[in-house]
Design an enzyme around this catalytic site. Sequence first.
Site, PDB file in Angstrom:
ATOM      1  N   THR A 249       3.061 -51.803 -48.974  1.00 36.06           N
ATOM      2  CA  THR A 249       3.012 -50.348 -48.822  1.00 36.06           C
ATOM      3  C   THR A 249       1.816 -49.780 -49.576  1.00 36.06           C
ATOM      4  OG1 THR A 249       5.434 -50.352 -48.834  1.00 36.06           O
ATOM      5  CG2 THR A 249       4.345 -48.222 -48.992  1.00 36.06           C
ATOM      6  N   ASP A 253      -4.121 -47.548 -47.722  1.00 28.88           N
ATOM      7  CA  ASP A 253      -4.532 -46.325 -48.418  1.00 28.88           C
ATOM      8  C   ASP A 253      -5.446 -46.653 -49.593  1.00 28.88           C
ATOM      9  OD1 ASP A 253      -3.005 -44.779 -46.674  1.00 28.88           O
ATOM     10  OD2 ASP A 253      -1.214 -44.990 -47.916  1.00 28.88           O
TER      11      ASP A 253
END
Length: 300
Positions: A249, A253
Site C-alpha cells: 500500500t 505514491d
Amino acid sequence: MKKRIVVVGSLNMDIIISTDRLPQIGETILGNEVNYLPGGKGANQAVSIARLGGDITMIGAVGQDEFGKSLLEQMERNQVNTAFIDQVEDVKTGIADIFHVNHDNCIVVVPGANFTLTPDKITPEMEQLIAQSDVLLTQLEIPLETVQRVLEIANKHNVKTILNPAPAQTLPAELLHLVDYLTPNETEFAMLAEHTFTTNDELATLMTEWESAYNQTLIVTLGEQGSAHLQDGKLVVTPAEKVEVVDTTGAGDSFNGALAISIAEEKSLPEMLAFATKVAARAVTKFGAQDGMPFAADLD
C-alpha cells in the site's frame, strides 16, 4: 533552497483489514486484524515528498469529523503545509477499505469530502501557489474537472506536471496534452491505451505510440519489476531493489513523490527513476501507506 511542490488530491482514512484470503460473493470469513491509518493518494504523495525534504503544500478536502482531524494532524506532523486543505461541513472524510492478503492488497475508495474539491474551489490564492511552484502532482481521486483545471493553471505558468492516473479511468485528450509526466501502472496503462500487452516489445510499441500522440514522458510502473521508460526509442526497465515485502500500500505514491522531488531538482530521467524506484522499494518494507514512506536519511 528547497524546491516547491504542490500536490492536489485526496485525503482518506485507510481501513486496512488483514485476512488470509478474500471472501466470495455472499460469503463471510474471519479476518486477522484491522488498522486505521492515514492515506489517500494525494496525502500519501505529499508525505513522501515532505519526508524526502521537499517544500510541499497540499490542496484537498476533509470532513469535520474525527477522521478529518486525524488526517490534518498527520499532515502537520510530517511538515506538509495544510493551509489549503478545506474542512467541509455535512460531508464525511473519504475512506479506503483495503483488504491486505498475502503481502498484496485490493482497495475500495469512498471519496466523501474529496469530491467536494470542485473547480470553483480552486481560488486565486491557489492559482498563485501553483504558479510559484516547481512541480504540480495530481491523481484521480478528486473530480476530473478539478484535475484538468489545476493542470491548465500549471501549464499556463510553465510549471512541470505529473499525473498519476489512478484509479484507472478513460481520460480526454485535452487533459492528457497538459501532462509532462504520466505515471500509470501496467493495468492503468493498458486501460488508457485500450490495448493489453504481455511482452516488453508490445509494451515498447504502445509506449512509443503514446508518447508520439501526447508529447509527454510516459513512465509505466511494473511493481516488483521496477519501472519502464523509453530512452532514444528503446524500452529501458529500471529494476526494483529486492526487499522483504511487508505491505505494498502506497508504493506507487512513494514513487510519484520521489519523482516529483527529482523533477524539481532537474535530474536526468535515468537518475529520477533510479531514485524513485529505490524509494518505492523502501516503502514496501513497512506496514501502512504513510508510515512506510522513507525519510531521505533512510536512503543513505
